[in-house]
Design an enzyme around this catalytic site. Structure first.
Site, short mmCIF file in Angstrom:
data_model
loop_
_atom_site.label_atom_id
_atom_site.label_comp_id
_atom_site.label_asym_id
_atom_site.label_seq_id
_atom_site.Cartn_x
_atom_site.Cartn_y
_atom_site.Cartn_z
N LYS A 58 0.93 -1.24 -0.01
CA LYS A 58 0.01 0.10 0.01
C LYS A 58 0.78 1.23 -0.09
CE LYS A 58 -4.45 -1.49 0.49
NZ LYS A 58 -5.34 -1.20 -0.46
N GLU A 89 -10.46 7.50 3.42
CA GLU A 89 -11.31 6.48 4.13
C GLU A 89 -10.63 5.37 4.53
OE1 GLU A 89 -11.54 6.20 0.76
OE2 GLU A 89 -11.49 4.41 0.88
N SER A 128 2.08 -9.54 -0.63
CA SER A 128 1.46 -8.33 -0.68
C SER A 128 1.52 -7.83 0.96
CB SER A 128 0.23 -8.17 -1.27
OG SER A 128 -0.76 -9.04 -0.55
#
Lengths: 707, 442
Positions: free
Chosen positions: A172, A194, A461
């Site tokens: 991310k 958000e 990931s």
């Protein structure tokens, strides 16, 4: 005209963002490996583009039109992705209120111009290297490869792209860093985002702290409660976390609130989107920021084995990590690309997040894509054990790749993902995130079908530290019990509880309740122990069960079969996992052996001159006090045992348990022997009882959880 | 022992052998690579750093330690091992870790600590990005590989903050070794997330009444009981020789990378190195490479807990005396009768009543400076770095960061400070919440 210029110059690449105004068609491209991070284009062109975007046309019509223009052939995989309208085939687009159009256009322009901005590129590369810790290794998973090797010694080779080693523990951050830098360039000092489970929020808060930007995170009030730790983390990083109480107080309400905020403060605010979803240019932008994953993989593969990977595997929620890995290889048609979705409780259960497998085309969060929706077009609440995959949509480019048949998509249930979570932790010493576990779980099915020596690259990931608690709390009721015993039985637990109640009430009261009513009755099992003596409970006995008898019989038969299957499985696993299953018991034996070593070798005194020696008396005392606690536990255990025996009589499901199972055997072997006989006996009984208790519960298919 | 050190021709590794013949023999303590260097860099043949260090262990352990020493000396120059180890460090651990210029932290100190607007530049050595979340894995992986070479199927370790435990469990899972980790009961409470991780990685976690020091004792005891099959994996630079030397050697990759990266970034050496010191593995890992560069200041930071006068601290070097503990001579926290005092720190990894012998030697010889930071200062530093750089440091690391407050005003403009950011703070979030962070946070 623009197009022809580009075609002749040959500098632009098809699959990079480019500002060519009209055509979605393409031209010859330079090899991807030589392409810089963004397509270099003069900024004057991008400026001319800023307000020309519209999505008013019918997408299917556009597609037909595109196919009619034969300049680049009708092969859709050669189309530019996205086209100037932000479309991937019919997917994508900008389905947003007018007020946001300006902001999106501005963003798009900035994105294109920064693609050619050397300063920006250099700064981004520097931060990715020194702050994020790139490049992340391409790690050969030796033991996992061994695990999937077939009997004849053949099998694929498995490589992990270690995105879990990034700062904050997931991929991310690649995108968050780049977008924050972009916002800084745009002169926007305020960032909103958000978050559902809090991962994206933490990544955003992190980069905002790094660049000194004001950060506001919207989060559903319910999620804030569940993810208190992440809320704290964000606040520690200096972000303001705003709880959203409207609606269901979860992610989608938080998203609405964030968008409302953005509309209001659009001049000063940048909205950091965490996935390849949302209106154009977000899917493209996020993809390109993550594309570094694929580029590194290509280079590392070339270094390691001098070729390309044969298969790429990644999990798909919104799809950012998969897109990051795939994008680089989309044009290499010999590279298979496999996305793995979350099937939750199973594709037929209705509780899943397998958008591409089960969804239909629709519009959500400003883009057209596959969605989980009902007949009225309302969004169905998705379910997955991992918060990151728990999204009712999917990135438009994934939808496109699926429709074109370029990538394959499969799904994996919660249960399979948990198995993989455990398997990889034990085999490789790397705890994967539950999201990543889905991709890892698919290897079970994939590997047997692959030829010998095929090279599989799996996007690892995220790291699983955040999920350890979840996995244990939700699915391992014994808290410390990490065995597979309870794992097999959680699925469809409510149905089983209801069926138990159905049976129980029929036998005890002679009234056959409806299965609906049985759910209420099943709840008594949990509630009654907490009620005071003489409390009066009124239960609405809503229907009679004649209609359900057939169903119930069918299910019960299946359950018994399953329980039998489970216990066989348990025996295997129990022998493998003894130390963990018997956590408490092993602490007992550990203590005992410690005391023993003190008594017999008196190492302590010899070993360290300054350590206070422990008197034998004190040692005896500690053994005694320990014995007491053992006794206490023993009594408790027996009580539970009685209960469970009673239950098994109830259910006609008696199982004779051999006391010397592999499990108890091992414990008895490991147990220290040089103690007083009393201790030995005590320990033996304790172990045996524990073993019996567990096994009893295991065989009975999870009934133990009722108590 | 399945592995025989074949380069010691005909010299088989007997479990029981004559101590004298071994210690005076030509091979013993003979270090292939660096014999010409002064004792700053390596203990002498008996594992002594000046008067510190040594092997204060029962006879039963001597042969075992000698096997270990032989194997260690062998692998240092063994090409096969080095290749395997380097590959594992790169692909599994994720080295090299960045040397990150903390821009906003530097700016902060320029503006706040000094009103003149100039000041030193602060760099962080990002060990928190290693697999497992701290520098501990460097050493755990190397030693697990040694254990495998020695033919041991089982590894025992003791852990305080759980970082070493997680690193060991991960390394053992990777190399398919059985792993048992001993941990103090109070630490298990404080660091429950690390305990769960260890279990998930397939390790057996045994609780021991007390803290890290008790866990260490139990682990060693357990090892002594099963010497043939078991390898004791020390996580830090304490214990009998060769463990301090060995751990230091495997951690020194931190310093080596720092030197190279400094060369690349500004073409010179760092001026000041800062690291926290519990028992000293991360500090030595950074310092060791620079010990001979006299122009590099070495600053170690100990935990002052609730304050040096409170009696609740872990500032071994500041107020401790010389004694023998866990098999070697070093500074210790002890009372007048030589009994060990119970240390305290908010950073669990710093809670150790002793310190590595080499660290003691660096203090004694005046090569390194040591100062202290309290719990409160550490928490403040942790918050500061989180807010300014978006990096949540471990509370152990926060002690090193806390000293910048005092250190920075004394440094010249443009001096390069490298702080070893030894671990990430995810494990400490619960502790921070319990400690009642300022109300603005919750």
């Amino acid at each position: 005209m623009l197009d022809s210029v580009m075609a002749t110059s040959g500098t632009a690449s098809t699959f990079r963002p480019s500002v060519s105004a009209s055509s979605r068609l393409t031209h010859l491209r330079s090899p991807p490996s030589k392409v810089p991070l963004f397509t270099p284009l003069p900024s004057s062109r991008s400026r001319s583009f800023s307000v020309s975007c519209t999505i008013a046309k019918d997408p299917t019509f556009l597609m037909a039109e595109a196919e009619n223009t034969k300049t680049a052939g009708s092969d859709p995989t050669l189309w530019k992705r996205p086209d100037s309208f932000g479309r991937f085939g019919k997917f994508g687009g900008k389905y947003v209120p007018e007020t946001l159009m300006h902001a999106l256009s501005e963003l798009e322009t900035a994105f294109y111009s920064l693609a050619t901005d050397d300063d920006f590129q250099r700064e981004l590369a520097g931060i990715l290297k020194d702050y994020v810790g790139r490049e992340s290794p391409l790690y050969f998973a030796e033991r996992l490869t061994e695990h999937y090797r077939r009997e004849n010694g053949e099998g694929p080779l498995i490589y992990l792209k270690r995105e879990d080693l990034n700062h904050t523990g997931a991929h991310k951050i690649n995108n968050a860093v780049a977008q924050a830098l972009l916002a800084k360039r745009l002169g926007k000092k305020r960032i909103i985002a958000e978050t559902g489970a809090g991962q994206h929020g933490v990544a955003t808060a992190t980069v905002c702290a790094r660049f000194g930007l004001q950060c506001i995170i919207y989060m559903g009030a319910q999620d804030m409660e569940r993810q208190a730790l992440n809320v704290f983390r964000m606040r520690l990083l200096g972000a303001e976390v705003r709880g959203v109480h409207s609606g269901t107080a979860t992610l989608k309400d938080a998203t609405s609130e964030a968008i409302r905020d953005w509309v209001t403060n659009v001049e000063t605010t940048h909205y950091i989107l965490g996935s390849v979803a949302g209106p154009h240019p977000y899917p493209m932008m996020v993809r390109d920021f993550h594309a570094v994953i694929g580029k590194e993989t290509r280079r590392q593969a070339m270094e390691k084995w001098g070729g390309k990977p044969d298969v790429l595997v990644a999990c798909v929620g919104g799809g950012s990590n998969a897109m990051g890995l795939f994008h680089e290889f989309v044009d290499d048609t010999e590279v298979r690309m496999i996305g793995v979705e979350a099937a939750g409780f199973g594709l037929d259960s209705g509780k899943h997040a397998a958008t591409l497998t089960k969804g239909d085309v629709g519009v959500l969060h400003g883009a057209m894509s596959y969605l989980l929706q009902d007949d009225d077009g309302q969004i169905i609440e998705p379910h997955s054990i991992s918060a990151g995959l728990d999204y009712p949509g999917v990135g438009p480019e994934h939808s496109f790749l699926k429709d074109m048949g370029r990538a394959e998509y499969y799904s994996v249930t919660d249960e399979e993902a948990l198995e993989a979570f455990k398997r990889v932790s034990r085999l490789e010493g790397i705890i994967p995130a539950l999201e990543t576990s889905h991709a890892l779980a698919h290897l079970e099915k994939l590997c047997p079908t692959l030829p010998d020596g095929a090279r599989v690259v799996l996007n690892f990931s995220g790291r699983g530290d955040k999920d350890v608690q979840t996995a244990i709390n939700l699915y391992y009721p014994g808290v410390l019990d990490l065995s597979i015993v309870s794992l097999k039985t959680w699925d469809g637990l409510n149905t089983k509880e209801a069926l138990e109640a159905f049976k129980r009430v029929s036998r005890l009261e002679g009234i056959i309740p409806a299965l609906e009513t049985s759910h209420a009755l099943a709840h008594l099992e949990k509630r009654c122990p907490t009620l005071s003596d003489g409390a009066r409970v009124v239960l609405n006995f809503s229907g009679r069960g004649d209609k359900d008898v057939q169903t119930a019989i069918k299910y019960l038969e299946k359950n018994i079969a399953m329980a039998a299957g489970n216990s066989a499985q348990n025996d295997l696993d129990v022998s493998n996992n003894t130390p963990i299953i018997a956590q408490e018991a092993s602490i007992v034996s550990g203590r005992a052996s410690i005391s023993e070593s003190v008594l017999t070798t008196n190492v302590r005194g010899v070993f360290s001159a300054t350590n206070p020696p422990i008197s034998p008396l004190r040692d005896m005392l500690s053994i005694l006090s320990h014995l007491l606690s053992v006794l206490g536990r023993l009594l408790n255990q027996e009580k539970k045992l009685q209960v469970s025996q009673q239950e098994s009589e109830d259910s006609d499901d008696n199982i004779i348990t051999d006391l010397t199972t592999p499990f108890t055997d091992r414990l008895l072997r490991d147990r220290p022997v040089k103690h007083s006989t009393k201790v030995t006996e005590m320990a033996a009984t304790l172990h045996a009882t524990r073993g019996r208790g567990k096994r009893g519960r295991g065989r009975r298919g999870g009934h133990g959880r009722l108590g | 022992m399945s592995y025989e050190g074949s380069h010691f021709l005909g010299f088989r590794h007997h479990r029981v052998s004559n101590v004298l013949s071994r210690t005076s023999g030509p091979f013993l303590g003979y270090v292939p690579a660096r014999t010409d260097e002064n004792p700053f860099l390596r203990g002498d043949s008996n594992g002594r750093f000046g008067k510190f260090g040594g092997k204060f262990v029962p006879e039963t352990l001597m042969s075992c330690l000698r096997d270990l020493e032989d194997e260690f000396n062998f692998v240092l120059s063994d090409h096969e091992f080095q290749v395997e180890f380097t590959a594992a460090l790169r692909d599994y651990v994720g080295r090299e870790t960045p040397l990150y210029f903390a821009e906003r932290l530097t700016q902060h100190y320029k503006n706040i600590a000094r009103t003149t607007g100039d000041g030193p530049e602060i760099y962080l050595k990002r060990e928190d990005l290693c697999h497992g979340g701290s520098h501990k894995i460097n050493n755990a992986l190397a030693q697990a590989m040694i254990a495998r070479r020695l033919g041991c199927s089982r590894v025992v370790a003791a852990t305080g903050s759980g970082q070493h435990g997680v690193a060991t469990a991960a390394a053992c899972a990777k190399l398919s070794l059985e792993c048992t980790v001993f941990m103090g009961t109070t630490d298990i409470e404080k660091q429950s997330s690390n305990v769960l991780s260890m279990k998930l990685l397939g390790a057996q976690v045994k609780s021991v009444q007390g803290t890290f020091q008790d866990a260490s004792s139990e682990a060693i005891r357990n090892w002594v009981g099963k010497l043939e099959t078991t390898y004791y994996l020390p996580g830090t630079v304490v214990g009998p020789h060769p463990s301090p030397v060995m751990v230091r050697e495997f951690q020194s990759v931190i310093g080596k990378e720092t030197r190279r990266q400094a060369k690349q970034l500004w073409g010179g050496k760092p001026d000041v190195l800062v690291a926290c010191v519990g028992s000293g593995s991360n500090a030595l890992g950074l310092f060791h490479e620079f010990v001979r560069d006299e122009d590099v200041r070495l600053v170690g930071v100990e935990a002052a807990g609730l304050g040096l006068d409170s009696g609740k601290h872990s500032a071994t070097l500041a107020v401790g005396d010389v004694g023998v503990y866990h098999g070697s001579m070093s500074y210790l926290l002890q009372d007048d009768q030589g009994q060990i005092l119970r240390p305290h720190s908010i950073g669990v990894g710093l809670e150790y009543p002793g310190v590595g012998p080499e660290i003691s030697f660096l203090k004694e010889s005046g090569r390194a400076e040591f100062c202290t930071a309290t719990d409160q200062e550490a928490i403040q530093a942790c918050m500061l770095l989180s807010r300014l750089e978006g990096i949540i440091p471990a509370l152990e690391t926060s002690h090193a960061l806390a000293i910048l407050e005092k250190l920075v005003p004394t440094l010249r403009d443009g001096a390069k400070v490298v702080v070893n950011c030894s671990g990430r703070g995810d494990k400490d979030i619960n502790t921070l919440i319990q400690r009642g962070m300022p109300s603005s946070l919750c």
